[in-house]
Design a protein around this motif. Sequence first.
Motif, PDB file in Angstrom:
ATOM      1  N   ASP A   1       0.857  -1.179   0.000  1.00 15.83           N
ATOM      2  CA  ASP A   1       0.000   0.000   0.000  1.00 15.83           C
ATOM      3  C   ASP A   1       0.899   1.236   0.000  1.00 15.83           C
ATOM      4  OD1 ASP A   1      -2.368   1.591   0.174  1.00 15.83           O
ATOM      5  OD2 ASP A   1      -3.312  -0.001   1.353  1.00 15.83           O
ATOM      6  N   GLY A   2       0.284   2.413  -0.039  1.00 11.90           N
ATOM      7  CA  GLY A   2       1.090   3.626  -0.104  1.00 11.90           C
ATOM      8  C   GLY A   2       1.812   3.721  -1.436  1.00 11.90           C
ATOM      9  N   ILE A   3       2.894   4.482  -1.469  1.00  9.55           N
ATOM     10  CA  ILE A   3       3.598   4.668  -2.743  1.00  9.55           C
ATOM     11  C   ILE A   3       5.045   4.173  -2.723  1.00  9.55           C
ATOM     12  CG2 ILE A   3       2.152   6.652  -3.367  1.00  9.55           C
ATOM     13  CD1 ILE A   3       4.649   8.439  -2.787  1.00  9.55           C
ATOM     14  N   ILE A   4       5.578   3.880  -1.532  1.00 14.11           N
ATOM     15  CA  ILE A   4       6.995   3.487  -1.445  1.00 14.11           C
ATOM     16  C   ILE A   4       7.115   1.963  -1.403  1.00 14.11           C
ATOM     17  CG2 ILE A   4       9.039   3.515   0.051  1.00 14.11           C
ATOM     18  CD1 ILE A   4       8.647   6.147  -1.370  1.00 14.11           C
ATOM     19  N   THR A   5       8.005   1.410  -2.212  1.00  9.78           N
ATOM     20  CA  THR A   5       8.240  -0.030  -2.220  1.00  9.78           C
ATOM     21  C   THR A   5       9.318  -0.366  -1.186  1.00  9.78           C
ATOM     22  OG1 THR A   5       7.870   0.107  -4.599  1.00  9.78           O
ATOM     23  CG2 THR A   5       8.644  -2.004  -3.726  1.00  9.78           C
ATOM     24  N   PRO A   6       9.039  -1.331  -0.302  1.00  3.75           N
ATOM     25  CA  PRO A   6      10.086  -1.744   0.654  1.00  3.75           C
ATOM     26  C   PRO A   6      11.300  -2.297  -0.097  1.00  3.75           C
ATOM     27  CG  PRO A   6       7.935  -2.603   1.297  1.00  3.75           C
ATOM     28  CD  PRO A   6       7.773  -2.045  -0.081  1.00  3.75           C
ATOM     29  N   ASN A   7      12.487  -2.010   0.418  1.00  2.36           N
ATOM     30  CA  ASN A   7      13.706  -2.339  -0.323  1.00  2.36           C
ATOM     31  C   ASN A   7      13.818  -3.823  -0.684  1.00  2.36           C
ATOM     32  OD1 ASN A   7      14.454   0.300  -0.347  1.00  2.36           O
ATOM     33  ND2 ASN A   7      15.928   0.124   1.341  1.00  2.36           N
ATOM     34  N   GLY A   8      13.418  -4.686   0.231  1.00  2.00           N
ATOM     35  CA  GLY A   8      13.589  -6.118  -0.013  1.00  2.00           C
ATOM     36  C   GLY A   8      12.558  -6.712  -0.958  1.00  2.00           C
ATOM     37  N   LEU A   9      11.571  -5.912  -1.364  1.00  2.00           N
ATOM     38  CA  LEU A   9      10.509  -6.422  -2.234  1.00  2.00           C
ATOM     39  C   LEU A   9      10.587  -5.867  -3.653  1.00  2.00           C
ATOM     40  CD1 LEU A   9       7.486  -6.354   0.265  1.00  2.00           C
ATOM     41  CD2 LEU A   9       8.807  -8.333  -0.500  1.00  2.00           C
ATOM     42  N   CYS A  10      11.609  -5.055  -3.926  1.00  2.96           N
ATOM     43  CA  CYS A  10      11.748  -4.489  -5.275  1.00  2.96           C
ATOM     44  C   CYS A  10      12.111  -5.599  -6.260  1.00  2.96           C
ATOM     45  CB  CYS A  10      12.843  -3.430  -5.291  1.00  2.96           C
ATOM     46  SG  CYS A  10      12.422  -2.005  -4.274  1.00  2.96           S
ATOM     47  N   PHE A  11      11.385  -5.675  -7.362  1.00  4.47           N
ATOM     48  CA  PHE A  11      11.640  -6.736  -8.337  1.00  4.47           C
ATOM     49  C   PHE A  11      13.098  -6.707  -8.795  1.00  4.47           C
ATOM     50  CE2 PHE A  11      12.255  -5.113 -12.701  1.00  4.47           C
ATOM     51  CZ  PHE A  11      11.962  -3.773 -12.550  1.00  4.47           C
ATOM     52  N   GLU A  12      13.572  -7.864  -9.240  1.00  4.85           N
ATOM     53  CA  GLU A  12      14.958  -7.986  -9.713  1.00  4.85           C
ATOM     54  C   GLU A  12      14.971  -8.355 -11.188  1.00  4.85           C
ATOM     55  OE1 GLU A  12      17.512 -10.443  -6.913  1.00  4.85           O
ATOM     56  OE2 GLU A  12      15.491 -11.101  -6.421  1.00  4.85           O
ATOM     57  N   ARG A  13      15.859  -7.734 -11.932  1.00 10.22           N
ATOM     58  CA  ARG A  13      16.137  -8.156 -13.298  1.00 10.22           C
ATOM     59  C   ARG A  13      17.649  -8.099 -13.457  1.00 10.22           C
ATOM     60  NH1 ARG A  13      17.043 -10.611 -17.457  1.00 10.22           N
ATOM     61  NH2 ARG A  13      16.339 -10.054 -19.540  1.00 10.22           N
ATOM     62  N   HIS A  14      18.231  -9.271 -13.610  1.00 11.65           N
ATOM     63  CA  HIS A  14      19.682  -9.330 -13.814  1.00 11.65           C
ATOM     64  C   HIS A  14      19.969 -10.044 -15.121  1.00 11.65           C
ATOM     65  CE1 HIS A  14      19.290  -8.456  -9.650  1.00 11.65           C
ATOM     66  NE2 HIS A  14      19.030  -9.688  -9.277  1.00 11.65           N
ATOM     67  N   HIS A  15      21.121  -9.745 -15.700  1.00 10.46           N
ATOM     68  CA  HIS A  15      21.540 -10.426 -16.918  1.00 10.46           C
ATOM     69  C   HIS A  15      22.715 -11.362 -16.666  1.00 10.46           C
ATOM     70  CE1 HIS A  15      18.968  -7.256 -18.417  1.00 10.46           C
ATOM     71  NE2 HIS A  15      18.900  -7.895 -19.559  1.00 10.46           N
ATOM     72  N   SER A  16      23.364 -11.219 -15.498  1.00  9.73           N
ATOM     73  CA  SER A  16      24.443 -12.147 -15.128  1.00  9.73           C
ATOM     74  C   SER A  16      24.438 -12.351 -13.616  1.00  9.73           C
ATOM     75  CB  SER A  16      25.795 -11.605 -15.584  1.00  9.73           C
ATOM     76  OG  SER A  16      25.910 -11.672 -16.995  1.00  9.73           O
ATOM     77  N   GLY A  17      23.262 -12.426 -13.038  1.00 14.72           N
ATOM     78  CA  GLY A  17      23.164 -12.561 -11.590  1.00 14.72           C
ATOM     79  C   GLY A  17      23.453 -11.250 -10.877  1.00 14.72           C
ATOM     80  N   VAL A  18      23.502 -11.320  -9.551  1.00 18.96           N
ATOM     81  CA  VAL A  18      23.759 -10.124  -8.733  1.00 18.96           C
ATOM     82  C   VAL A  18      25.259  -9.963  -8.555  1.00 18.96           C
ATOM     83  CG1 VAL A  18      23.391  -9.026  -6.491  1.00 18.96           C
ATOM     84  CG2 VAL A  18      21.600 -10.486  -7.476  1.00 18.96           C
ATOM     85  N   ALA A  19      25.810  -8.859  -9.037  1.00 16.28           N
ATOM     86  CA  ALA A  19      27.235  -8.588  -8.813  1.00 16.28           C
ATOM     87  C   ALA A  19      27.425  -8.233  -7.340  1.00 16.28           C
ATOM     88  CB  ALA A  19      27.689  -7.440  -9.709  1.00 16.28           C
TER      89      ALA A  19
END
Lengths: 216, 423
Positions: B95-113
């Motif tokens: 709810d609200g407008i701010i996304t909690p940091n741990g719930l932000c979607f991920e898109r990687h092309h070579s995993g998480v650096a």
Amino acid sequence: MSRFRDLAALSLGVILAASAAFAQQGGKLGLGRPASPDELAAWDIDVRPDGLGLPEGRGDVLTGEELYTGLCAACHGDFGEGTGRLPALAGGEGTLTDEFPVKTVGSFWPYLSTVWDYVHRTMPYGNSQSLSDDEVYALTAYILYLNDLVDEDFVLTRENLPAIRLPNEGGFIPDDRAGTELPAFSAEPCMENCKDRVEITARAGALDVTPEAEER
Amino acid sequence: MSDSDGRRGATRRGFIKGALAAGAGAASAGAAGAEAGDPAITELQPWMRAFGPGVDASPYGLPSEHESHVRRRYVEWLRPDTISAVNFTPIHQLDGIITPNGLCFERHHSGVALIDPGRHRLMINGLVDTPLVFTMEDLKRFPRENRIYFLECAANSGMEWRGPQLNGCQFTHGMIHNLMYTGIPLRHVLDEAGLKPGAKWLLAESADAAAMTRSIPLEKALDDCLLAFAMNGEALRPEQGYPLRLVVPGWEGNMWIKWLRRIEVGDRPWHQREETSKYTDLLGDGRTRRFTFEMDAKSVITSPSPQAPITHGPGPTIITGIAWSGRGTIARVDVTLDGGVNWHTARLSGPSFDKSLHRFYFEFDWDGRPMLLQSRAIDSTGYVQPTKDALRAVRGVSSGYHNNGIQTWAIDSEGRAENVEIS
């Protein structure tokens, strides 16, 4: 704590004045340091369609085929046809207006420099920047060959790469939404009695491809 | 709830039925409670009797264990592996407008650096007076700004171009997040290197194994781009580009280069893989639009939705959702209950920032009859979110990217929601 007190002692006015002066004069803060030639050579690896950034080197189709068979075919297929969800590199000519277009280097990509640049910076998958410049030329030559764009005796070099044209170069246009969409989608919308009837025309449930629900 | 419920591995349909039953049970217990007494009140609960964990039991706080179902989700069939892949923000549970940091979607092309910030550098080169190298410590000495922006992947809703596929707004619209960034205006760092005449484009490059690159017009860079090192007040998460990411407000997420290591200045675009083969819009006539940077205005009802059915039955009901535009603020959101015959202007709540999520609500008395819910965003330029059919009429069905068409949820008499399209 004494450092904190020193900072706190600075008046807000001084801080504002300093940043205003910085913005106003476009002046420099003297931060950072010059990059050395070695550092630039290590990181400045990008290549443009006009050939800017291409290193000295050359590679032929047959050398490329050997490399491709060992390093690329497992994902991209023996003939660049792709495997599973991993992308095809060849084929698909004339399919861009089909219901399911096949977008490959030959059918879709506008510039060959992009192939060289991408293979060089991040292929093979999981072992980035492990190929020599000559190997990248050879693989790029082989990808051209897979797309029937060169013969098997072709040699790709820094000198001839920028002159090679891919079939779909002219297929790309600038973002034209400002002319084609924004005016059409900016009319005051209807609020009441906007339709006579409404029917459901398609349902996601028919496909059943959604992951199962989380436990709660 | 715990594993003892025995719902692990339950189907979605089973889950919805269970939720409905639980809702009905709660309602009857509430009614019975007036006579027998609600055990939640008459029985002493464990947390009323004994101490809970002390201060510092969890030095980095976590959500309640009762919220453990609120998490990013992955669609296995979408990508060949999890290394070059995407997962989705659970927007139906927020709810609200701010996304909690741990719930932000991920898109990687070579995993998480996984980058040691002490060994991270930003290089500025190309058409500059002096190519420069900065440490993170250097960068944090430039004047910094705090701004709130949405980031939406250009492929958000891309699976829906040909028709409804995924039952849940997390999957259809979850490649978005909205954060307060702390960062340095990019123009300060470019000024420090000194732009040469002829400079018109930048190339931004990541430090991960994909060495992701995008060409960005210099005009945008000088306008509002940030070099961000913090999200919602804390350091960027590794999956969001720690220690440094580019913020390109209102423009497609792929341009917001994570793990940013280099910016080159040039006189023309580079035509990299992510702006030729990918992130271009193939039209029905075989031509392809490129450099379609701005994200068109868009909205979606997040609740009710397929993952968030109505469980309370008829009566007071809240429709809520999010709206955003890459060209400004959201001026208005309209909601329809009957598939677009009649529209009602929703209530916006929360701060309205440029190129940020807006939260809308529509409160009404549900009569328990089936509904066809839609929302329609109108942004500060007067642009009205189009129907999916209107988009297809212009672009065809092979575009994949930039699908901002109006979403429809069919609600049945039991409150269940399905992703549908309507005439």
